[in-house]
Enzyme design. Structure first.
Site, PDB file in Angstrom:
ATOM      1  N   ASP A 331       0.841  -1.189   0.000  1.00  0.00           N
ATOM      2  CA  ASP A 331       0.000   0.000   0.000  1.00  0.00           C
ATOM      3  C   ASP A 331       0.873   1.233   0.000  1.00  0.00           C
ATOM      4  O   ASP A 331       1.909   1.255   0.641  1.00  0.00           O
ATOM      5  CB  ASP A 331      -0.844   0.011   1.281  1.00  0.00           C
ATOM      6  N   MET A 404     -14.783  21.514   2.761  1.00  0.00           N
ATOM      7  CA  MET A 404     -14.020  22.704   3.159  1.00  0.00           C
ATOM      8  C   MET A 404     -13.946  22.704   4.668  1.00  0.00           C
ATOM      9  O   MET A 404     -14.758  22.097   5.341  1.00  0.00           O
ATOM     10  CB  MET A 404     -14.725  23.997   2.726  1.00  0.00           C
ATOM     11  N   LYS A 417     -10.542  26.932   3.642  1.00  0.00           N
ATOM     12  CA  LYS A 417      -9.606  26.226   2.748  1.00  0.00           C
ATOM     13  C   LYS A 417     -10.292  24.916   2.367  1.00  0.00           C
ATOM     14  O   LYS A 417     -11.047  24.342   3.162  1.00  0.00           O
ATOM     15  CB  LYS A 417      -8.269  25.969   3.436  1.00  0.00           C
TER      16      LYS A 417
END
Lengths: 715, 580
Positions: A331, A404, A417
């Protein structure tokens, strides 16, 4: 899955390493090596069985001669017989040592299974639905049963302070669990229903809260039980290579049996006789006792080394298969990279100061506990920007819908952001403009494999925070090592191909599987196996289970789900996916040790022939006695080692043959040193050491023993 | 050793390589059915044979079917030969009016020719009618060689294929090897031999009056036709008792040289075929290298000891001063060949399971005689019998790769095929059976009166000597390895003791042939089924000097460990006693 899988690497192990000659192991091993003389046990090892049968034969004949008063050369006979028995006992000792070391580990493991009681709230055959919610402590808490009585499918209730009675899966509840008993890691871990952290192991303790657990193993079949059986060697089944090797060793034994047995008629042709003692001595020296005596010890020790690395395997076959691995699937997140995206750069749109962007980005992240958020604060701090959280501001967490996060000031001013499309929509809704160069910046970051977080101050877009996945240090070197071993590394990731490619290049893996779904992983393994490759993979999630089962070596993380653990054939207690590299090395070491000692054992025979054959034939084709010279035989001229006398020659060879087993026990238990080199280099090195060395060493050793035997007047 | 020795051997190996490469490539094409040029000429015949025999050339056989058909074909043809030998006195082409071949001798001879051994417990010209020689025996020279090549190709196929249940069609392989390889080559070869003076006639013996007036019969017959396949098919059964030492079989140094080349031609070419079919020419070269290395060592040892002569000859006043031709041990050697040509011939004929001789191996020096004996005990893998040498060495390759393969830390794999316990079991059987046969039959020979009565060499007081032991050991090594050459001092058939050696050697030849073929085909079948692992840096290397050394080491170590005691009692001690 495995995204965000725990990466705890325990620096210490509960399984303590025993020194090679620990008296606690040696003493019982000595007793055990005599017990193992039972012919029923010996029959499993054809080579050593022949030695025992031969030893028994000469002993019986000797006793008969003593009783009837026909015994001659008693001193010599007693010594040869003693050393023949030592050969068997030393071989048994090697096996007992390996088992003893395994037992010491098994005892540690067994301590976890101290008799616990469990509160069973539903039997496996009960159809009534389970009541949801916590049970009142002590009242109506189901029936009290011994952990050993639990069956697969039973449901138990475990409260804080209780021991988890058996391996199982959490159906309901969340709890912090102390797994230090099996992992050696003292920090508790969280286990909860659903998801990839729902598996619990018997012998671990719930520290807080409660859980309802469905038992997944019948008693005695849990992982620890299987492991105990394996390290103790009791249920050890021979691996495919071991079976093939045993066939070869048996064939060699048969050939030598005939080569030695036909010597008597050959001698009779010359009107002589060789005697049973000399024939048995020659036979025992010729048949591959060195490897025959150490074979099972090597296998057990290999298992033991695996446990020392905190890896539990369900079979020796899996360990051996690890040595054959061609493809290793890992992974990306948590294994190759740190798994969380870290802030790497502030990229303001034109007209915005980088410091301003950094300040707002940091502000919006101050209350953000995600690794991404923290890394933004850190990156800003590195630029000497450390804003304080405004009074009265509230944190707006990230949700899958809004995508967000940020803060709202007491005045309602929003700092955000988040994903570019969401932030753009957010700004547009407030009537703000989208800067012309924003799309270019976003595209650039995404193109480089990063994640762009767009930062907005109210209705104004300031720029982009460049989040980057960071490759762990040292991974490149490890993959280079794998490549040298001939193993191809493949990175599995859910990222898009572009991102995947960039990280793959950075980490130095050979290939990658982007946008990997469980189906895609399975298909990839299938494709590799179709091409004849052996695939190893690590995984921890339930949706890894099919691929883990399909892979030739599937290593499940101990933090993973029960489904994953059951599908794989190994469990890493440290949940360190890169440990596969060590597992592969242990598998290779196991095969190399067997091959090297076999070669050594067979190569030894040349010197043994030259010491015994001339000695046993001295009575035959004797030259006419020449005046003033001792009577000599044409055969004694073949005594190229110039051994003292025929009897010292035979005795020395037999002593060497017995002692070499003891001398090689440490090598058998430790394994031949493995270096990640190409097959050609490895072969050259091992052929030189064990092939050529195997021819030369006994010449030197037998000569030395012979000198000693003659100095001490033993023969 | 003489300059002739060195020049001869260098030229011999250079030509062997030069022949093997194109010939091996041709064999690859023949067995893939891609030999277009020769198919244009003979394809009609091939297809005709299939039609008449009712064979479907497209249908392939599993290894068990392949082995069954091989066994059936061999045993039925053996029976036919047996019957022909028993009734030769009632059949035509018997100008010298020879009687029926006695039953045990017929059994022994039929087995001998069927197994490609060609051990002869009889003198050919005084026992066999023209019909027996040209039909009963020569047909087996072809068949047994053809079967050997088929098995080798089937084994290579098994190794080269992946996930295939079949290893080829036995009938197709058998027809192709005869039609495109053996028959056309032997036709040209026989004509060449006639040009050198080998005779070919159906007329009875010639008579002439010697100088002293006595009438002499000079026995003759269809020799060249039998001689060609005798060498090319590594059969070795001579028309005459003296075999290739007889001027009618091997008249000139040139015929001698070509005969040696033809013995190793197919076995050497099969190395090239191996490289081609397995798509690893380096591996083919390595196998060739290992065989050539063993051959060169044999030639050097044999040449050295024969050139050196013996103390007995020196004491008798023979000139051993020059280590060249004809000095040294010339006992039992033809003057027209000398030591160099005889030493090379002996190594070639015993390295391959040919068994034709141009000198008396019984008369070699002890250590000189050890070389042919050891060559046979290694299982005929120094190029070896046609086909037999290839499948023999491949079994050794599997053993070597298994043993050393573990040392690189992976399940041993041979060019991408994992070696499992089934392969090891059959490879171990392959090594086990000949060892048992040689050692146990030798013990039987020494323990029984019938066995000991055949021994020629004894001490002055009739006491047993190592050379007498060697004669028996050589006989069973030769029989088991399907070589057919002998330490001819041994009388293997006499009216007093017709059964012992006929039976035991017959059994040795049988177990040295068919069980081994079945083991080889079992490996072929098992390998063909497997998947192929891509070869990478972690794979076991089967080419280059290291592998050659490993293969040579395995062959020598297995052979030496099995036979060192027997060889010590025979040639080694004889050498010590002679030089005392």
């Amino acid at each position: 899955m495995g995204e965000g899988g725990s990466r705890r690497v325990s620096k210490h192990s509960v399984r303590k390493q025993h020194s090679m000659w620990d008296p606690a192991i040696v003493r019982p091993a000595i007793v055990e090596s005599f017990k193992k003389l039972d012919p029923r046990a010996m029959a499993k090892n054809p080579v050593m069985f022949v030695v025992e049968a031969g030893s028994l034969l000469v002993t019986v004949l000797f006793v008969r001669d003593v009783v009837t008063g026909h015994a001659v050369g008693v001193k010599f006979a007693v010594q040869v017989i003693a050393w023949l028995w030592f050969t068997v006992i030393f071989a048994n000792f090697a096996e007992a040592m390996a088992e003893g070391r395994g037992k010491a580990q098994a005892d540690t493991l067994r301590k976890m299974r101290t008799t616990t009681t469990a509160r069973r709230i539903r039997r496996t055959d009960d159809e009534t639905p389970l009541k949801v919610g916590a049970l009142p402590e002590g009242v109506g808490g189901g029936e009290e049963v011994a952990a050993t009585e639990l069956r697969k499918g039973d449901v138990v209730w475990v409260a804080a302070g209780d021991m988890i009675p058996a391996d199982g899966e959490i159906l309901e509840g969340i709890a912090s669990v102390d797994e230090s008993a099996i992992t050696g890691e003292s920090a508790p871990v969280v286990r909860e229903a659903g998801g990839d952290r729902s598996a619990v192991t018997g012998g671990t303790r719930v520290l807080s809260d409660w859980v309802k657990i469905e038992i997944r193993q019948d008693p005695g079949t849990g992982f620890i039980d299987r492991m105990i059986a394996l390290v103790e060697g009791s249920s050890r089944q021979k691996t495919p290579n071991e079976i093939a090797l045993t066939i070869l060793l048996s064939a060699l034994t048969l050939i030598f049996l005939v080569a030695v047995a036909t010597l008597e008629p050959y001698a009779r042709f010359f009107h002589g006789s060789l005697g049973v003692m000399a024939l048995v001595a020659l036979l025992v020296c010729l048949i591959p006792t060195t490897i025959g005596g150490l074979l099972s010890a090597i296998g057990i020790a290999g298992m033991d080394r695996l446990v020392q690395h905190n890896v539990l395997a369900t079979s020796g076959r899996a360990v051996e298969a690890a040595g054959d691995i061609d493809v290793l699937m890992l992974d990306k997140t948590g294994t190759i990279t740190f798994g969380n995206r870290q802030a790497f750069q502030f990229l303001p749109v034109s007209g915005v100061d980088e410091a301003e962007l950094a300040r707002v980005a940091a502000l919006s992240s101050l209350a953000d506990e995600t690794p991404e958020g923290k890394s933004i604060v850190v990156l800003a701090a590195q630029r000497a920007i450390a804003p304080a959280l405004p009074e009265g501001a509230t944190f707006v967490p990230f949700t899958a819908r809004t995508r967000m996060s940020g803060i709202d000031s007491a005045a309602g001013h929003m700092l955000r952001k988040g994903a570019s499309d969401m932030v753009i929509a957010h700004v547009r809704a407030k009537g703000g403009p989208v800067p012309a160069d924003l799309q270019a910046i976003v595209a650039k970051v995404a193109g480089e494999g990063g994640t762009p977080l767009v930062v907005a101050d109210g209705a104004k877009i300031l720029g982009v925070v460049y989040l980057k996945d960071t490759v762990k240090p040292g991974m490149r070197e490890r993959f280079a090592r794998m490549r040298a071993m001939g193993i191809k590394t493949v990175m599995i990731t859910g990222d898009n191909p572009l991102t995947a490619k960039k990280i793959a290049e950075e980490a130095g893996v050979d290939d990658f599987l982007a946008e990997a779904t469980p189906e895609a992983k399975l298909a990839y393994i299938h494709k590799m196996q179709e091409g004849g490759r052996l695939v190893a993979m690590t995984g921890d999630g339930t949706n890894d289970a099919p691929a883990l089962a399909r892979a030739d070596v599937g290593v499940a993380m101990n933090t993973g789900t029960q489904a994953a653990k059951e599908a794989g054939n190994m469990v890493d207690l440290d949940s360190d996916p890169t440990k596969l590299i060590e597992v592969v090395e242990i598998g290779k070491q196991l095969l190399m040790t067997r091959g090297s000692l076999t070669t050594f054992s067979i190569a030894n025979d040349v010197a043994k022939y030259f010491s015994i054959l001339p000695a046993m034939f001295t009575g035959i084709l004797a030259f006419q006695a020449v005046q003033g010279q001792p009577r000599s035989s044409a055969f004694w001229a073949l005594n190229v080692m110039r051994l003292g006398s025929p009897s010292s020659a035979i005795l020395s060879a037999v002593i060497f043959n017995a002692l070499v087993i003891v001398a090689l026990i440490p090598l058998a238990l430790r394994g031949v040193k493995y270096r990640p080199l190409g097959a050609g280099v490895l072969l050259r090195r091992n052929l030189l050491v064990y092939g050529l060395g195997g021819v030369v060493a006994p010449f030197v050793a037998i000569k030395a023993i012979d000198l000693l035997v003659n100095v001490l007047h033993l023969a | 050793m003489s300059a002739r020795f060195w020049i001869l051997d260098v030229v011999f190996f250079a030509l062997l390589v030069a022949i093997a490469i194109p010939f091996g490539r041709f064999l690859t094409r023949v067995f893939a059915g891609e030999n277009r040029a020769s198919q244009r000429a003979l394809g009609w015949l091939e297809r005709g044979i299939y039609r008449v025999a009712g064979v479907d050339p497209a249908k392939e056989h599993s290894w068990t079917a392949y082995a069954g058909l091989m066994l059936l074909f061999s045993l039925v043809t053996q029976l036919v030969t047996h019957v022909l030998l028993r009734y030769q006195h009632k059949l035509p082409f018997n100008p010298t009016k020879l009687d029926a071949v006695p039953p045990w001798l017929a059994y022994n001879t039929a087995t001998s020719f069927t197994t490609n051994t060609n051990w002869q417990s009889y003198g050919g010209e005084t026992t066999m009618s023209y019909l027996s020689q040209a039909v009963a025996l020569t047909s087996h020279n072809f068949f047994s060689a053809g079967v050997g090549v088929c098995v080798a190709v089937a084994l290579i196929r098994g190794l080269a294929r992946a996930e295939s249940p079949t290893i080829g069609n036995f009938w197709v392989d058998l027809v192709r090897v005869h039609l495109y390889v053996l028959l056309p080559l032997c036709l040209g070869y026989a004509v060449f031999l006639v040009s050198q003076g080998v005779i070919q006639t159906w007329q009875g013996p010639a008579t002439w009056t010697a100088l002293d007036g006595t009438q002499q019969w000079i026995l003759r017959g269809p020799v060249a036709s039998q001689e060609a396949i005798k060498m090319l098919g590594t059969n070795g059964g001579g028309y005459f008792n003296a075999n290739s030492a007889h001027p009618f079989e091997n008249p000139t140094p040139l015929s001698n040289f070509v005969q040696m080349l033809s013995i190793w031609a197919i076995p050497a070419a099969l190395c090239v075929t191996l490289g081609d079919m397995m798509k690893s020419r380096g591996h083919g070269r390595a196998v060739f290298g290992a065989m050539a290395f063993l051959g060169v060592v044999g030639i050097l040892v044999l040449g050295y000891f024969e050139s050196k002569g013996t103390p007995l000859l020196a004491n008798a006043g023979a000139d051993l001063g020059t280590l060249g031709h004809p000095g040294g041990n010339m006992e039992g050697k033809e003057l027209r060949f000398g030591i160099a040509d005889s030493a090379l011939f002996a190594t070639v004929t015993t390295g391959a399971s040919c068994g034709a001789v141009n000198a008396m191996h019984d008369s070699f020096t002890p250590l000189g005689g050890l070389v042919p004996m050891f060559n046979m005990q290694l299982g005929e893998v120094v190029f070896g019998g046609v086909g037999a040498g290839m499948y023999g060495i491949l079994v050794y390759v599997i053993l070597a790769v298994f043993l050393a393969g573990l040392m690189v830390g992976r399940t041993p794999e041979y060019l991408g095929k994992k070696i499992d316990s089934r392969d090891v079991r059959f490879a171990a059987l392959y090594a086990l059976i000949p060892a048992f046969s040689i050692l146990i039959f030798t013990a039987l020979g020494l323990m029984t009166e019938a066995g000991r009565s055949g021994i020629a060499n004894a001490g002055p007081d009739g006491a047993p000597v190592p050379h007498g032991f060697s004669e028996v050991l050589y006989a069973f090594s030769s029989g088991t390895a399907n070589n057919g050459s002998a330490f001819a001092g041994l009388t293997a058939y006499s009216p007093q003791h017709p059964i012992f050696y006929s039976l035991t050697l017959g059994l040795a030849m049988f177990v040295g042939r068919f069980p081994l073929i079945i083991a080889a085909l079992a490996i072929a079948g098992n390998m063909a089924k497997k998947k192929r692992v891509p070869v990478g840096p972690g794979s076991f290397p089967v080419e280059g000097g290291l592998f050659v050394g490993l293969l040579v080491g395995t062959v020598v170590l297995v052979g030496a460990l099995t036979f060192f005691p027997a060889l010590a009692i025979g040639p080694l001690v004889e050498h010590v006693m002679m030089h005392r």
